[in-house]
Scaffold this motif. Structure first.
Motif, PDB file in Angstrom:
ATOM      1  N   ILE A 533       0.853  -1.182   0.000  1.00  0.00           N
ATOM      2  CA  ILE A 533       0.000   0.000   0.000  1.00  0.00           C
ATOM      3  C   ILE A 533       0.893   1.237   0.000  1.00  0.00           C
ATOM      4  CG2 ILE A 533      -1.700   1.317   1.345  1.00  0.00           C
ATOM      5  CD1 ILE A 533      -2.809  -1.350   2.324  1.00  0.00           C
ATOM      6  N   VAL A 534       0.608   2.161  -0.883  1.00  0.00           N
ATOM      7  CA  VAL A 534       1.442   3.356  -1.046  1.00  0.00           C
ATOM      8  C   VAL A 534       0.748   4.559  -0.429  1.00  0.00           C
ATOM      9  CG1 VAL A 534       2.582   4.888  -2.687  1.00  0.00           C
ATOM     10  CG2 VAL A 534       2.423   2.426  -3.170  1.00  0.00           C
ATOM     11  N   LEU A 535       1.507   5.321   0.364  1.00  0.00           N
ATOM     12  CA  LEU A 535       1.007   6.543   0.980  1.00  0.00           C
ATOM     13  C   LEU A 535       1.716   7.749   0.387  1.00  0.00           C
ATOM     14  CD1 LEU A 535       1.014   5.478   4.748  1.00  0.00           C
ATOM     15  CD2 LEU A 535      -0.914   5.449   3.176  1.00  0.00           C
ATOM     16  N   GLN A 536       1.004   8.852   0.304  1.00  0.00           N
ATOM     17  CA  GLN A 536       1.605  10.100  -0.168  1.00  0.00           C
ATOM     18  C   GLN A 536       1.316  11.191   0.862  1.00  0.00           C
ATOM     19  OE1 GLN A 536       3.561  11.103  -2.977  1.00  0.00           O
ATOM     20  NE2 GLN A 536       3.687  12.856  -1.572  1.00  0.00           N
ATOM     21  N   GLU A 537       2.380  11.780   1.400  1.00  0.00           N
ATOM     22  CA  GLU A 537       2.208  12.841   2.388  1.00  0.00           C
ATOM     23  C   GLU A 537       1.616  14.093   1.732  1.00  0.00           C
ATOM     24  OE1 GLU A 537       6.099  13.373   3.924  1.00  0.00           O
ATOM     25  OE2 GLU A 537       6.152  11.442   4.941  1.00  0.00           O
ATOM     26  N   ILE A 538       0.672  14.705   2.447  1.00  0.00           N
ATOM     27  CA  ILE A 538       0.070  15.964   2.001  1.00  0.00           C
ATOM     28  C   ILE A 538       0.623  17.111   2.853  1.00  0.00           C
ATOM     29  CG2 ILE A 538      -2.097  17.211   1.612  1.00  0.00           C
ATOM     30  CD1 ILE A 538      -3.488  14.446   1.535  1.00  0.00           C
ATOM     31  N   PHE A 539       0.629  16.901   4.168  1.00  0.00           N
ATOM     32  CA  PHE A 539       1.239  17.846   5.110  1.00  0.00           C
ATOM     33  C   PHE A 539       2.087  17.049   6.090  1.00  0.00           C
ATOM     34  CE2 PHE A 539      -2.937  19.634   3.995  1.00  0.00           C
ATOM     35  CZ  PHE A 539      -2.591  20.913   3.571  1.00  0.00           C
ATOM     36  N   TYR A 540       3.136  17.659   6.601  1.00  0.00           N
ATOM     37  CA  TYR A 540       3.892  17.031   7.681  1.00  0.00           C
ATOM     38  C   TYR A 540       4.569  18.087   8.528  1.00  0.00           C
ATOM     39  CZ  TYR A 540       8.263  17.697   5.022  1.00  0.00           C
ATOM     40  OH  TYR A 540       9.330  18.239   4.347  1.00  0.00           O
ATOM     41  N   PHE A 541       4.926  17.695   9.754  1.00  0.00           N
ATOM     42  CA  PHE A 541       5.582  18.599  10.696  1.00  0.00           C
ATOM     43  C   PHE A 541       7.085  18.339  10.666  1.00  0.00           C
ATOM     44  CE2 PHE A 541       7.225  19.416  15.043  1.00  0.00           C
ATOM     45  CZ  PHE A 541       6.971  20.775  15.119  1.00  0.00           C
ATOM     46  N   ARG A 542       7.858  19.390  10.438  1.00  0.00           N
ATOM     47  CA  ARG A 542       9.313  19.267  10.423  1.00  0.00           C
ATOM     48  C   ARG A 542       9.862  19.858  11.723  1.00  0.00           C
ATOM     49  NH1 ARG A 542      12.171  21.370   5.212  1.00  0.00           N
ATOM     50  NH2 ARG A 542      11.506  19.296   4.492  1.00  0.00           N
ATOM     51  N   GLN A 543      10.431  19.011  12.554  1.00  0.00           N
ATOM     52  CA  GLN A 543      10.980  19.458  13.836  1.00  0.00           C
ATOM     53  C   GLN A 543      12.373  20.042  13.628  1.00  0.00           C
ATOM     54  OE1 GLN A 543      10.906  16.459  16.904  1.00  0.00           O
ATOM     55  NE2 GLN A 543      12.210  17.636  18.291  1.00  0.00           N
ATOM     56  N   THR A 544      12.609  21.191  14.290  1.00  0.00           N
ATOM     57  CA  THR A 544      13.908  21.847  14.151  1.00  0.00           C
ATOM     58  C   THR A 544      14.701  21.877  15.452  1.00  0.00           C
ATOM     59  OG1 THR A 544      12.888  24.012  14.578  1.00  0.00           O
ATOM     60  CG2 THR A 544      13.097  23.313  12.275  1.00  0.00           C
ATOM     61  N   GLY A 545      14.116  21.424  16.544  1.00  0.00           N
ATOM     62  CA  GLY A 545      14.837  21.423  17.820  1.00  0.00           C
ATOM     63  C   GLY A 545      13.914  21.749  18.963  1.00  0.00           C
ATOM     64  N   PHE A 546      14.472  22.398  20.004  1.00  0.00           N
ATOM     65  CA  PHE A 546      13.707  22.743  21.192  1.00  0.00           C
ATOM     66  C   PHE A 546      13.995  24.195  21.564  1.00  0.00           C
ATOM     67  CE2 PHE A 546      14.471  18.227  21.300  1.00  0.00           C
ATOM     68  CZ  PHE A 546      13.238  17.700  21.640  1.00  0.00           C
ATOM     69  N   ASP A 547      12.999  24.857  22.166  1.00  0.00           N
ATOM     70  CA  ASP A 547      13.219  26.237  22.598  1.00  0.00           C
ATOM     71  C   ASP A 547      13.801  26.250  24.007  1.00  0.00           C
ATOM     72  OD1 ASP A 547      11.152  25.730  24.359  1.00  0.00           O
ATOM     73  OD2 ASP A 547       9.653  26.867  23.241  1.00  0.00           O
ATOM     74  N   GLU A 548      13.922  27.450  24.598  1.00  0.00           N
ATOM     75  CA  GLU A 548      14.575  27.580  25.894  1.00  0.00           C
ATOM     76  C   GLU A 548      13.839  26.855  27.003  1.00  0.00           C
ATOM     77  OE1 GLU A 548      15.160  31.686  26.692  1.00  0.00           O
ATOM     78  OE2 GLU A 548      16.732  31.937  25.173  1.00  0.00           O
ATOM     79  N   SER A 549      12.535  26.691  26.891  1.00  0.00           N
ATOM     80  CA  SER A 549      11.767  25.971  27.907  1.00  0.00           C
ATOM     81  C   SER A 549      11.596  24.503  27.560  1.00  0.00           C
ATOM     82  CB  SER A 549      10.399  26.632  28.092  1.00  0.00           C
ATOM     83  OG  SER A 549       9.673  26.615  26.875  1.00  0.00           O
ATOM     84  N   ASN A 550      12.412  24.031  26.600  1.00  0.00           N
ATOM     85  CA  ASN A 550      12.432  22.623  26.209  1.00  0.00           C
ATOM     86  C   ASN A 550      11.174  22.194  25.451  1.00  0.00           C
ATOM     87  OD1 ASN A 550      14.169  20.363  26.191  1.00  0.00           O
ATOM     88  ND2 ASN A 550      12.869  19.307  27.661  1.00  0.00           N
ATOM     89  N   LYS A 551      10.424  23.150  24.916  1.00  0.00           N
ATOM     90  CA  LYS A 551       9.280  22.829  24.064  1.00  0.00           C
ATOM     91  C   LYS A 551       9.775  22.562  22.650  1.00  0.00           C
ATOM     92  CE  LYS A 551       5.528  23.456  26.676  1.00  0.00           C
ATOM     93  NZ  LYS A 551       4.446  22.451  26.841  1.00  0.00           N
ATOM     94  N   VAL A 552       9.133  21.589  21.999  1.00  0.00           N
ATOM     95  CA  VAL A 552       9.563  21.238  20.647  1.00  0.00           C
ATOM     96  C   VAL A 552       9.320  22.400  19.690  1.00  0.00           C
ATOM     97  CG1 VAL A 552       7.332  20.223  19.989  1.00  0.00           C
ATOM     98  CG2 VAL A 552       9.418  19.443  18.874  1.00  0.00           C
ATOM     99  N   LYS A 553      10.281  22.638  18.799  1.00  0.00           N
ATOM    100  CA  LYS A 553      10.174  23.699  17.789  1.00  0.00           C
ATOM    101  C   LYS A 553      10.111  23.069  16.406  1.00  0.00           C
ATOM    102  CE  LYS A 553      13.125  27.003  17.913  1.00  0.00           C
ATOM    103  NZ  LYS A 553      14.416  27.739  18.078  1.00  0.00           N
ATOM    104  N   GLY A 554       9.444  23.750  15.484  1.00  0.00           N
ATOM    105  CA  GLY A 554       9.370  23.259  14.116  1.00  0.00           C
ATOM    106  C   GLY A 554       8.311  24.005  13.334  1.00  0.00           C
ATOM    107  N   TYR A 555       8.013  23.513  12.139  1.00  0.00           N
ATOM    108  CA  TYR A 555       7.010  24.157  11.295  1.00  0.00           C
ATOM    109  C   TYR A 555       6.363  23.110  10.394  1.00  0.00           C
ATOM    110  CZ  TYR A 555      10.921  24.005   7.966  1.00  0.00           C
ATOM    111  OH  TYR A 555      11.968  23.583   7.176  1.00  0.00           O
ATOM    112  N   TYR A 556       5.182  23.474   9.867  1.00  0.00           N
ATOM    113  CA  TYR A 556       4.428  22.559   9.009  1.00  0.00           C
ATOM    114  C   TYR A 556       4.773  22.793   7.542  1.00  0.00           C
ATOM    115  CZ  TYR A 556       1.687  21.130  13.022  1.00  0.00           C
ATOM    116  OH  TYR A 556       1.306  20.615  14.232  1.00  0.00           O
ATOM    117  N   VAL A 557       4.810  21.706   6.806  1.00  0.00           N
ATOM    118  CA  VAL A 557       5.181  21.748   5.390  1.00  0.00           C
ATOM    119  C   VAL A 557       4.055  21.147   4.556  1.00  0.00           C
ATOM    120  CG1 VAL A 557       6.821  20.944   3.647  1.00  0.00           C
ATOM    121  CG2 VAL A 557       7.638  21.538   5.953  1.00  0.00           C
ATOM    122  N   ALA A 558       3.658  21.849   3.513  1.00  0.00           N
ATOM    123  CA  ALA A 558       2.751  21.291   2.503  1.00  0.00           C
ATOM    124  C   ALA A 558       3.621  20.746   1.383  1.00  0.00           C
ATOM    125  CB  ALA A 558       1.800  22.367   1.985  1.00  0.00           C
TER     126      ALA A 558
END
Length: 584
Positions: A533-558
């Motif tokens: 079965i083949v899947l094709q991503e439409i949107f995904y989250f790209r993680q870039t690291g963590f901020d000063e309070s250790n919260k995950v950082k990143g952005y969404y990609v179409a």
């Protein structure tokens, strides 16, 4: 050189230590090379630093794994320290006792713990009821702000006092039961406030007779509240259930209760008085909904009156004592706008999911335990147009659909003879006879997955369910495995064709270590190639690291991929904006 003095309380051992420093940088952490060594499993090697700027000192979190708390709140940016400030690091509470004043002089020191306790004792003599020592030992839980009166009282008890207090509570509780004969009262026929008032009156009489034997540290107000809660309510869980900031409650054993607040786990100072008290609470939860729990059936799924989901398990399966897990019910259902504000998805992704539901796409929400699958399913289900007949099927009813035309079904466990069980699979089969436009299954765990796939393939487009998996591809594999569990003798190829024909979209959720929950993938099932079965991503989250309070950082990609149903809608002349699919 300006200096600073601390009092360090280890909440796990109740050990107290006074330390002072006169240097430009003070390093705090678990590594032996730090200035202040804090030995604990949740303390990072270099957890935080205190830096001097002239005659001022600033606290800085060093991207620690579990965060640093400053006066009851997460430390997101450097904070200037002053006398009386409280720093929370895992099981350690650090009180700032003295900071050199800007003019080079010293600010007066707060009273030591011993002096504070004596002051509290003098104040207690004038008060109508004795109160626990305040001051530094009334330590707030990390991130919880000020504790309630009963939390302060319980936190201040030593191990010996805790046992003595539990014995006193049990004695009074037994006498209260004898006086009121609570076990024979039909509680359902007495208004709760009236019952609580009668209980408090009897309890006051008992306490008045026993008061001379109470130890000096006793707080009668806390004692009476806890006994009433255990006698008529859910004991120490009552306040936690009322706290809107608590999302999950986990009772590991009678003397260990953890809570989830803001996506992070921490231990509550609340405890049960005994194993019997835990079992009584479980019975009080399961009895009204016709469930049972005993040695022959030692685990149960249930729900509270407000809809909160409960799982309980008792010995012999639970080796350290009865355990309760409560996933709290949101009194106000979340909307997609709330999830966008939380950063769980973008507004474009929310618009896409709404279009997909309106276009009757079959969706599977995938994720790990506690990732928010049911919450997201509830949000997505709210996009179903009014006028369609929706049948929801769950083990414990949690979905809160706003539509009028909804039939909610709930499975049933076997009775004491082991008969009468109604499974999710039974309900899915029955739902097909109920003329549904859409079927929403809270979670597929076994053979019902095949029935769900067949329903999706036979005119019930726009149906939805959830499943446990870490990636969209893993969810496909899980569906294959669950379909095989149905007992139907089908070749794997046939099952894959069923999945490829039935499932249109997979929405993947992930709960990160910092407690945040995000949609990490929205993928389309595009077909079968070379037996897979083949899947094709439409949107995904790209993680870039963590901020000063250790919260995950990143952005969404179409990705730029336009799903097949959108192309079909465009071909039919339905006006659509495809800007949301433009690649980032």
């Amino acid at each position: 050189m300006p200096g600073i003095e601390f009092q360090v309380l280890n909440k796990a051992t109740q050990a107290i230590e006074d330390v002072d420093f006169s240097k430009d940088e003070i390093r705090l952490g678990s590594h032996s090379g730090n200035d202040l060594v804090l030995n604990g499993g949740k303390v990072s090697r270099l957890h935080a630093v205190i830096r001097r700027d002239g005659s001022r000192f600033f606290l800085v979190d060093m991207k620690s794994t579990n965060g640093t708390w400053f006066n009851g709140k997460t430390l997101d940016e450097p904070a200037q320290l002053k006398q009386g400030d409280k720093i929370g690091i895992a099981d350690f509470l650090i009180l700032v006792k003295r900071v050199d004043a800007p003019d080079g002089g010293r600010a007066p020191s707060p009273p030591t713990t011993e002096r504070a306790e004596k002051a509290a004792e003098k104040a207690a003599e004038k008060a109508p009821a004795p109160k626990p020592a305040q001051a530094e030992r009334a330590a707030p839980l990390a991130g919880e702000g000020d504790l309630t009166r009963d939390e302060i009282f319980n936190r201040n008890l030593t191990a010996q006092q805790r046992q003595e207090y539990a014995d006193i509570k049990n004695t009074i509780h037994r006498e209260l039961v004898e006086v009121m004969d609570l076990r024979r009262i039909d509680v359902s026929k007495i208004p709760e406030e009236e019952l609580r008032a009668k209980t408090r009156d009897h309890l006051k009489e008992i306490v008045n007779h026993m008061r001379d034997g109470f130890p000096a540290y006793m707080d009668e107000t806390v004692l009476m509240k806890e006994i009433v809660d255990e006698a008529l309510g859910l004991g120490p869980l009552e306040d936690l259930l009322k706290d809107p900031t608590v999302s999950e409650i986990m009772v590991n054993r009678k003397d260990q209760i953890y809570i989830e607040r803001g996506g992070r786990l921490r231990m509550s100072p609340k405890t049960f008085s005994s194993e019997v008290a835990v079992r009584n609470v479980i019975e009080r939860i399961v009895a009204p909904i016709g469930r049972r729990i005993d040695e022959s059936s030692p685990l149960v799924d249930a729900r509270l009156k407000d809809g909160s989901r409960v799982n309980a398990i008792i010995p012999p399966l639970a080796l350290r004592g009865s355990s309760i897990t409560i996933r709290k019910f949101s009194k106000k259902p979340l909307k997609v706008e709330n999830l966008v504000n939380y950063g769980s998805l973008t507004a474009q992704m929310g618009s896409f999911l709404k279009l997909a539901v309106e276009a009757r796409q079959n969706l599977v929400v995938s994720g790990g335990t506690g990732s928010g699958k049911t919450t997201l399913l509830n949000v997505i289900s709210s996009f179903i147009p009014e006028g369609e007949r929706v049948v929801t099927i769950e083990d414990s009813a949690e979905l809160q659909l706003p539509q009028e035309h909804v039939v909610s079904l709930e499975s049933r466990p076997p009775n004491i003879e082991g008969k009468g069980a109604i499974t999710i699979r039974d309900l899915v089969k029955n739902a097909l006879r109920m003329r549904p436009d859409r079927i929403v299954v809270g979670e597929c765990r076994g053979g019902e997955a095949l029935d769900m796939l067949q329903a999706m393939n036979t005119g019930h487009d726009g149906s939805m369910t959830t499943g446990h998996a870490n990636t969209p591809q893993d969810m496909i594999a899980r569906l294959e495995t669950m379909a095989l569990m149905s007992g139907m003798d089908l070749p794997v190829r046939a099952i894959k064709e069923q999945i490829a024909g039935a499932v249109h979209l997979i929405v993947q959720l992930t709960r990160f270590g910092c407690g945040s929950r995000k949609i990490t993938y929205i993928s389309e099932v595009v077909g079968i190639e070379e037996g897979d079965i083949v899947l094709q991503e439409i949107f995904y989250f790209r993680q870039t690291g963590f901020d000063e309070s250790n919260k995950v950082k990143g952005y969404y990609v179409a990705t730029g991929h336009i799903p097949r149903f959108m192309e079909e809608m465009a071909e039919r002349g339905i006006p659509l904006s495809l800007d949301m699919f433009k690649g980032n």
